[in-house]
Design a protein around this motif. Structure first.
Motif, PDB file in Angstrom:
ATOM      1  N   ARG A  27      12.828   2.931   1.845  1.00  0.00           N
ATOM      2  CA  ARG A  27      11.588   2.157   1.888  1.00  0.00           C
ATOM      3  C   ARG A  27      11.005   2.297   3.286  1.00  0.00           C
ATOM      4  O   ARG A  27      11.698   2.095   4.278  1.00  0.00           O
ATOM      5  CB  ARG A  27      11.851   0.689   1.568  1.00  0.00           C
ATOM      6  CG  ARG A  27      10.589  -0.163   1.561  1.00  0.00           C
ATOM      7  CD  ARG A  27      10.862  -1.573   1.073  1.00  0.00           C
ATOM      8  NE  ARG A  27      11.410  -1.566  -0.282  1.00  0.00           N
ATOM      9  CZ  ARG A  27      10.661  -1.516  -1.384  1.00  0.00           C
ATOM     10  NH1 ARG A  27       9.344  -1.472  -1.301  1.00  0.00           N
ATOM     11  NH2 ARG A  27      11.240  -1.521  -2.568  1.00  0.00           N
ATOM     12  N   TRP A  30       7.213   0.156   7.727  1.00  0.00           N
ATOM     13  CA  TRP A  30       6.194   0.007   8.765  1.00  0.00           C
ATOM     14  C   TRP A  30       4.853   0.337   8.151  1.00  0.00           C
ATOM     15  O   TRP A  30       4.761   0.827   7.041  1.00  0.00           O
ATOM     16  CB  TRP A  30       6.503   0.896   9.978  1.00  0.00           C
ATOM     17  CG  TRP A  30       6.244   2.369   9.773  1.00  0.00           C
ATOM     18  CD1 TRP A  30       5.132   3.060  10.114  1.00  0.00           C
ATOM     19  CD2 TRP A  30       7.121   3.336   9.161  1.00  0.00           C
ATOM     20  NE1 TRP A  30       5.256   4.383   9.761  1.00  0.00           N
ATOM     21  CE2 TRP A  30       6.462   4.574   9.179  1.00  0.00           C
ATOM     22  CE3 TRP A  30       8.392   3.268   8.603  1.00  0.00           C
ATOM     23  CZ2 TRP A  30       7.033   5.733   8.668  1.00  0.00           C
ATOM     24  CZ3 TRP A  30       8.959   4.421   8.092  1.00  0.00           C
ATOM     25  CH2 TRP A  30       8.293   5.637   8.131  1.00  0.00           C
ATOM     26  N   ASN A  31       3.790   0.043   8.886  1.00  0.00           N
ATOM     27  CA  ASN A  31       2.436   0.311   8.409  1.00  0.00           C
ATOM     28  C   ASN A  31       2.152   1.813   8.554  1.00  0.00           C
ATOM     29  O   ASN A  31       1.800   2.273   9.630  1.00  0.00           O
ATOM     30  CB  ASN A  31       1.433  -0.530   9.198  1.00  0.00           C
ATOM     31  CG  ASN A  31       0.034  -0.417   8.637  1.00  0.00           C
ATOM     32  OD1 ASN A  31      -0.169   0.108   7.550  1.00  0.00           O
ATOM     33  ND2 ASN A  31      -0.923  -0.923   9.383  1.00  0.00           N
ATOM     34  N   LYS A  53       4.400   3.809  -4.445  1.00  0.00           N
ATOM     35  CA  LYS A  53       4.008   2.533  -3.846  1.00  0.00           C
ATOM     36  C   LYS A  53       4.734   1.437  -4.607  1.00  0.00           C
ATOM     37  O   LYS A  53       4.643   1.349  -5.827  1.00  0.00           O
ATOM     38  CB  LYS A  53       2.486   2.367  -3.959  1.00  0.00           C
ATOM     39  CG  LYS A  53       1.954   1.103  -3.358  1.00  0.00           C
ATOM     40  CD  LYS A  53       1.693   1.263  -1.909  1.00  0.00           C
ATOM     41  CE  LYS A  53       0.881   0.064  -1.419  1.00  0.00           C
ATOM     42  NZ  LYS A  53       0.770   0.027  -0.002  1.00  0.00           N
ATOM     43  N   GLU A  54       5.504   0.622  -3.900  1.00  0.00           N
ATOM     44  CA  GLU A  54       6.195  -0.517  -4.502  1.00  0.00           C
ATOM     45  C   GLU A  54       5.857  -1.743  -3.671  1.00  0.00           C
ATOM     46  O   GLU A  54       6.303  -1.860  -2.534  1.00  0.00           O
ATOM     47  CB  GLU A  54       7.705  -0.284  -4.547  1.00  0.00           C
ATOM     48  CG  GLU A  54       8.119   0.791  -5.519  1.00  0.00           C
ATOM     49  CD  GLU A  54       9.633   0.944  -5.636  1.00  0.00           C
ATOM     50  OE1 GLU A  54      10.376   0.153  -5.020  1.00  0.00           O
ATOM     51  OE2 GLU A  54      10.058   1.856  -6.348  1.00  0.00           O
ATOM     52  N   GLY A  55       5.054  -2.611  -4.240  1.00  0.00           N
ATOM     53  CA  GLY A  55       4.616  -3.789  -3.489  1.00  0.00           C
ATOM     54  C   GLY A  55       3.725  -3.378  -2.337  1.00  0.00           C
ATOM     55  O   GLY A  55       2.753  -2.651  -2.530  1.00  0.00           O
ATOM     56  N   ASP A  56       4.093  -3.793  -1.136  1.00  0.00           N
ATOM     57  CA  ASP A  56       3.291  -3.495   0.054  1.00  0.00           C
ATOM     58  C   ASP A  56       3.760  -2.260   0.812  1.00  0.00           C
ATOM     59  O   ASP A  56       3.248  -1.974   1.884  1.00  0.00           O
ATOM     60  CB  ASP A  56       3.318  -4.689   1.011  1.00  0.00           C
ATOM     61  CG  ASP A  56       2.589  -5.896   0.441  1.00  0.00           C
ATOM     62  OD1 ASP A  56       1.734  -5.713  -0.444  1.00  0.00           O
ATOM     63  OD2 ASP A  56       2.881  -7.023   0.895  1.00  0.00           O
ATOM     64  N   SER A  57       4.747  -1.539   0.278  1.00  0.00           N
ATOM     65  CA  SER A  57       5.276  -0.403   1.022  1.00  0.00           C
ATOM     66  C   SER A  57       5.490   0.799   0.110  1.00  0.00           C
ATOM     67  O   SER A  57       5.393   0.708  -1.104  1.00  0.00           O
ATOM     68  CB  SER A  57       6.579  -0.794   1.720  1.00  0.00           C
ATOM     69  OG  SER A  57       7.519  -1.247   0.790  1.00  0.00           O
TER      70      SER A  57
END
Length: 71
Positions: A27, A30-31, A53-57
């Motif tokens: 995963r 970081w941005n 893409k899983e959730g925000d990451s």
């Protein structure tokens, strides 16, 4: 059922984890900017890895394939 992901905090750590042979899902913790995302895609997806893409990451998943050479 999703397998466990190891979290990487930067590009180098993600590559080190993937090359280790022990981790199949990393995963990106970081941005990730667009240039870095395309660098990851170029280095890993061309050899068979998948990025989702899983959730925000983003998560890089490996199957059985040769590890890319180190840069």
């Amino acid at each position: 059922m999703k397998s466990h992901s190891t979290i990487a905090n930067d590009y180098k750590e993600a590559c080190d984890l993937l090359r280790s042979g022990y981790v199949k899902r990393v995963r990106l913790g970081w941005n990730v900017g667009s240039d870095e995302f395309f660098r990851i895609a170029s280095d890993w997806c061309d050899t068979g890895a998948k990025i989702k893409k899983e959730g925000d990451s983003f998560v890089i998943s490996l199957k059985g394939f040769p590890i890319p050479p180190q840069h």
